[in-house]
Design a protein around this motif. Structure first.
Motif: not given
Length: 320
Positions: A88-96
């Motif tokens: 949510r805060f970092g904006g990463l996709d599920r894999t990362n």
């Protein structure tokens, strides 16, 4: 303040700072990879042997079993604690998100070794059995991270991956040398103690020089590290370390061992977990998770985390 000064002015930490400054200045200073690997093997063998000898002298008690249980719980659960912030805060996709979360649930051997050395030099001696806790905490986080990422990561738990997770070099060497230390005891350790005691601090200094070079160069090189992710790479060790110190104190560990559990909870892997992620989640951004774990969290823990978690453990111990 005295603890912070003692940490910052200790030889291993100063060598780490030297390496970081040299890399920032674009110096060509470098430690050959084969030598760095040899030093890593030496440090893991030395810390395992010394821990095993201490347990042989003190015996296996409920404190060890309780600490192992706390370590396993922390390693398995921390990825799930940090994953929402990464997404949510970092904006990463599920894999990362899964890949990075696994790094923060696992541990950094060098951070633990450095903390133990700095603490011991100041009379704040960590119990030898914490080496076993260190070794046990490497694997569960990898499985938790893969669980988080598995919707996009495909068949994560392959046979090859399980072999890498369960028999990676650091776990085998730490547990193996720990077992050897327990078997030979103080008497058997005596003939080899000049090698594994006298040279330990010097090798650690040179190894941290190399780590300083690598960490700074990783920060300068990567473009994936946003300010949001850099913020999380500092917030995670504070949060996870505080939880670990609190648990360690509540289960009855002495202040040095509770601080060591805090260091383990706060640290992030940059050796075992990257190897596992390359096998199971090759699509994850290696530059990203190494920049966060090695480029930001590792320096934070070495410079500030070591005195911080000692202060926390002593303060909580006095209150409880």
């Amino acid at each position: 303040m005295d603890q912070l000064s003692a940490t910052l002015l200790s030889a291993p930490v100063l060598f780490f700072v030297l390496g970081a400054l040299a890399a920032a200045a674009r110096s060509d200073l470098a430690v050959p990879e084969t030598i760095a690997k040899g030093m890593s093997l030496y440090l893991m063998a030395a810390i395992g042997l010394k821990g095993g000898v201490e347990v042989a002298n003190a015996g296996i008690g409920p404190e060890l079993v309780t600490a192992l249980g706390a370590g396993l719980l922390l390693s398995a659960s921390i990825p799930f604690l940090v994953a929402p912030a990464l997404a949510r805060f970092g904006g990463l996709d599920r894999t990362n998100t899964g890949a990075v979360a696994a790094h923060y649930g696992s541990v950094s051997v060098v951070t633990f070794v450095t903390a133990s050395q700095v603490y011991g030099d100041n009379g704040f001696v960590v119990a030898g059995f914490m080496v076993a806790v260190l070794a046990m905490m490497e694997t569960p986080a990898i499985l938790s991270g893969l669980f988080i990422a598995r919707k996009q990561g495909g068949s994560a738990l392959s046979r090859e991956l399980m072999r890498e997770v369960l028999f990676n070099g650091s776990v085998v060497l730490l547990l193996g040398s720990f077992a050897i230390g327990m078997l030979i005891g103080e008497k058997g350790f005596e003939p080899i103690s000049p090698l594994f005691k006298a040279g330990f601090t010097g090798v650690l200094c040179l190894f941290l020089l190399d780590m300083g070079l690598i960490a700074m160069r990783r920060i300068l090189k990567t473009r994936a590290l946003t300010w949001r992710l850099a913020t999380l790479a500092v917030a995670f060790p504070i949060m996870n370390g505080t939880i670990a110190v609190t648990i360690g104190t509540l289960i009855g560990l002495d202040a040095p061992s509770a601080a060591a559990l805090g260091i383990l909870g706060a640290s992030a892997s940059y050796i075992a977990v990257p190897a596992a992620m390359r096998l199971s989640l090759p699509q994850a951004d290696a530059g990203l998770y190494l920049a966060m774990s090695l480029g930001v969290t590792f320096p934070f823990n070495i410079v500030l985390g070591i005195p911080l978690f000692r202060w926390m453990s002593e303060t909580l111990g006095a209150l409880l």
